[in-house]
Design an enzyme around this catalytic site. Structure first.
Site, PDB file in Angstrom:
ATOM      1  N   ASN A  53      60.210  21.382  96.829  1.00 43.78           N
ATOM      2  CA  ASN A  53      59.443  22.066  97.870  1.00 43.78           C
ATOM      3  C   ASN A  53      58.790  23.325  97.328  1.00 43.78           C
ATOM      4  O   ASN A  53      59.352  24.025  96.487  1.00 43.78           O
ATOM      5  CB  ASN A  53      60.351  22.420  99.054  1.00 43.78           C
ATOM      6  CG  ASN A  53      60.949  21.182  99.686  1.00 43.78           C
ATOM      7  OD1 ASN A  53      60.493  20.077  99.418  1.00 43.78           O
ATOM      8  ND2 ASN A  53      61.974  21.347 100.490  1.00 43.78           N
ATOM      9  N   THR A 106      64.435  13.648 100.335  1.00 45.13           N
ATOM     10  CA  THR A 106      63.301  13.283  99.462  1.00 45.13           C
ATOM     11  C   THR A 106      63.121  11.770  99.462  1.00 45.13           C
ATOM     12  O   THR A 106      64.103  11.029  99.452  1.00 45.13           O
ATOM     13  CB  THR A 106      63.471  13.811  98.016  1.00 45.13           C
ATOM     14  OG1 THR A 106      62.382  13.314  97.219  1.00 45.13           O
ATOM     15  CG2 THR A 106      64.788  13.437  97.377  1.00 45.13           C
ATOM     16  N   SER A 107      61.852  11.362  99.451  1.00 42.30           N
ATOM     17  CA  SER A 107      61.574   9.926  99.406  1.00 42.30           C
ATOM     18  C   SER A 107      61.861   9.379  98.008  1.00 42.30           C
ATOM     19  O   SER A 107      61.862   8.166  97.810  1.00 42.30           O
ATOM     20  CB  SER A 107      60.112   9.660  99.788  1.00 42.30           C
ATOM     21  OG  SER A 107      59.260  10.390  98.939  1.00 42.30           O
ATOM     22  N   HIS A 110      57.981  22.091  91.524  1.00 44.86           N
ATOM     23  CA  HIS A 110      56.547  21.931  91.816  1.00 44.86           C
ATOM     24  C   HIS A 110      55.844  23.243  92.116  1.00 44.86           C
ATOM     25  O   HIS A 110      54.742  23.241  92.649  1.00 44.86           O
ATOM     26  CB  HIS A 110      56.369  20.940  92.979  1.00 44.86           C
ATOM     27  CG  HIS A 110      56.800  19.547  92.639  1.00 44.86           C
ATOM     28  ND1 HIS A 110      57.057  18.568  93.576  1.00 44.86           N
ATOM     29  CD2 HIS A 110      57.030  18.961  91.426  1.00 44.86           C
ATOM     30  CE1 HIS A 110      57.413  17.443  92.964  1.00 44.86           C
ATOM     31  NE2 HIS A 110      57.419  17.665  91.660  1.00 44.86           N
TER      32      HIS A 110
HETATM   33  P1  OAD Z   1      58.328  13.071 101.171  1.00 44.30           P
HETATM   34  O1  OAD Z   1      57.455  13.507 102.310  1.00 44.30           O
HETATM   35  O2  OAD Z   1      57.832  12.033 100.245  1.00 44.30           O
HETATM   36  O3  OAD Z   1      59.713  12.561 101.748  1.00 44.30           O
HETATM   37  C1  OAD Z   1      60.388  13.254 102.739  1.00 44.30           C
HETATM   38  C2  OAD Z   1      61.704  12.563 102.971  1.00 44.30           C
HETATM   39  O4  OAD Z   1      62.445  13.337 103.895  1.00 44.30           O
HETATM   40  C3  OAD Z   1      61.557  11.160 103.580  1.00 44.30           C
HETATM   41  O5  OAD Z   1      62.353  10.258 102.798  1.00 44.30           O
HETATM   42  C4  OAD Z   1      62.127  11.313 104.994  1.00 44.30           C
HETATM   43  O6  OAD Z   1      62.853  10.165 105.407  1.00 44.30           O
HETATM   44  C5  OAD Z   1      63.077  12.480 104.822  1.00 44.30           C
HETATM   45  N1  OAD Z   1      63.316  13.278 106.023  1.00 44.30           N
HETATM   46  C6  OAD Z   1      62.449  13.632 107.005  1.00 44.30           C
HETATM   47  N2  OAD Z   1      63.036  14.433 107.911  1.00 44.30           N
HETATM   48  C7  OAD Z   1      64.316  14.607 107.501  1.00 44.30           C
HETATM   49  C8  OAD Z   1      65.436  15.346 108.004  1.00 44.30           C
HETATM   50  N3  OAD Z   1      65.370  16.084 109.118  1.00 44.30           N
HETATM   51  N4  OAD Z   1      66.590  15.297 107.299  1.00 44.30           N
HETATM   52  C9  OAD Z   1      66.691  14.541 106.176  1.00 44.30           C
HETATM   53  N5  OAD Z   1      65.674  13.836 105.656  1.00 44.30           N
HETATM   54  C10 OAD Z   1      64.506  13.870 106.300  1.00 44.30           C
HETATM   55  O7  OAD Z   1      58.713  14.420 100.398  1.00 44.30           O
HETATM   56  P2  OAD Z   1      59.234  14.622  98.910  1.00 44.30           P
HETATM   57  O8  OAD Z   1      60.127  13.528  98.496  1.00 44.30           O
HETATM   58  O9  OAD Z   1      59.710  16.020  98.819  1.00 44.30           O
HETATM   59  O10 OAD Z   1      54.588  17.314  95.483  1.00 44.30           O
HETATM   60  O11 OAD Z   1      57.870  14.502  98.116  1.00 44.30           O
HETATM   61  C11 OAD Z   1      57.869  14.706  96.736  1.00 44.30           C
HETATM   62  C12 OAD Z   1      56.605  15.399  96.311  1.00 44.30           C
HETATM   63  O12 OAD Z   1      55.480  14.654  96.778  1.00 44.30           O
HETATM   64  C13 OAD Z   1      56.402  16.768  96.923  1.00 44.30           C
HETATM   65  O13 OAD Z   1      57.082  17.786  96.232  1.00 44.30           O
HETATM   66  C14 OAD Z   1      54.921  16.958  96.826  1.00 44.30           C
HETATM   67  C15 OAD Z   1      54.426  15.559  97.136  1.00 44.30           C
HETATM   68  O14 OAD Z   1      53.356  15.225  96.388  1.00 44.30           O
HETATM   69  C16 OAD Z   1      53.862  18.438  95.269  1.00 44.30           C
HETATM   70  O15 OAD Z   1      53.514  19.185  96.141  1.00 44.30           O
HETATM   71  C17 OAD Z   1      53.530  18.656  93.858  1.00 44.30           C
END
Ligand code: OAD
Length: 247
Positions: A109, A194-195, A126
């Site tokens: 994040n 995280t996804s 990031h």
């Molecule tokens: P994503 O938006 O890909 O994934 C978010 C995850 O959080 C999903 O798997 C949801 O199911 C989960 N989620 C949502 N609400 C939740 C809650 N209340 N409790 C638990 N889980 C929950 O986000 P990231 O995996 O962080 O890169 O994405 C990775 C990177 O992709 C980011 O850092 C960003 C983006 O490109 C940059 O900005 C460089």
């Protein structure tokens, strides 16, 4: 989203937490979802900006082609973030740095909410949306929460860009290496919100697992990582993490 049931917490996870000396936490956008920060995937409302998918507007090519458009997107995101506060998930992670003798927090994040909740030495894979970086000399500057964003480098006068790792860019030198070293040393690894689709960050739980750690995923839904985790807790991070902290 499914209601959190305490029954998801197995006896093994319970005893692993009680015995842990070296804990590693990797967080993603889901940890900030309950603070009101839109996620990138899974229904977040920030996935498209003025018709451009976020991986196009947040790309190295776009900095070359249209830096003002990139700033427009990041100014918008900072505006969304400026009124938001950390939630119970951030607060629990901040407590854990004092609960476990060795503790590492690595986040994907850029919102700065972990630091705002009291976490120290956060490994920000990031970058951070509250910082700018010069496109020529790489000098970094803080962006005040309540003041104007600087446009030009105070060092060399060239343009500033967000100090964020964009699509098509490498992570800052040494950052992933540090995270990987800590992942390989831990006994207990939590992967929260995280996804697990964006590499190299998504490789950290795999590094922990292959070095012998117990890996626990906390997410609103199952991910591509779930099958390789030792424990999978489905629900809100802001409910599950405080529940684990009570063990
Ligand atoms: P994503 O938006 O890909 O994934 C978010 C995850 O959080 C999903 O798997 C949801 O199911 C989960 N989620 C949502 N609400 C939740 C809650 N209340 N409790 C638990 N889980 C929950 O986000 P990231 O995996 O962080 O890169 O994405 C990775 C990177 O992709 C980011 O850092 C960003 C983006 O490109 C940059 O900005 C460089």
């Amino acid at each position: 989203m499914q209601t959190v049931h305490r029954s998801q917490i197995t006896a093994e996870l319970n005893s692993r937490i009680k015995a842990a000396h070296n804990v590693f936490v990797l967080t993603g956008a889901g940890v900030s979802a309950e603070s009101g920060v839109p996620t990138f995937r899974g229904g977040g409302n920030s996935a498209v900006w003025k018709g451009l998918p976020f991986d196009v507007i947040s790309s190295a090519q776009m900095v070359q082609r249209d830096l003002p458009a990139v700033w427009e997107w990041f100014d918008y995101r900072r505006g969304v973030l400026s009124g938001l506060a950390p939630n119970a998930a951030h607060e629990t992670v901040a407590k854990w740095q004092d609960r476990f003798p060795k503790f590492t927090l690595v986040t994907q994040n850029v919102d700065g909410l972990h630091t705002k909740s009291g976490s120290r030495d956060v490994v920000e894979l990031h970058g951070n949306i509250w910082r700018t970086r010069c496109i020529s000399c790489n000098a970094r500057f803080e962006i005040p929460a309540d003041g104007p964003r600087p446009n030009d480098c105070q060092n060399c006068g060239d343009h500033l860009r967000p100090d964020i790792v964009l699509f098509g860019e490498m992570l800052p030198t040494g950052t992933f290496e540090l995270a990987a070293e800590k992942a390989a040393e831990c006994e207990l690894c939590f992967v929260v919100g995280t996804s697990a689709l964006v590499y190299p960050a998504a490789g950290l739980p795999e590094i922990a697992k292959s070095a012998g750690a117990y890996v626990c995923e906390i997410n609103a839904e199952r991910t591509s990582l779930s099958d390789s985790c030792d424990a999978v807790l489905t629900g809100k991070a802001g409910e599950l993490l405080p529940m684990l902290d009570q063990l």
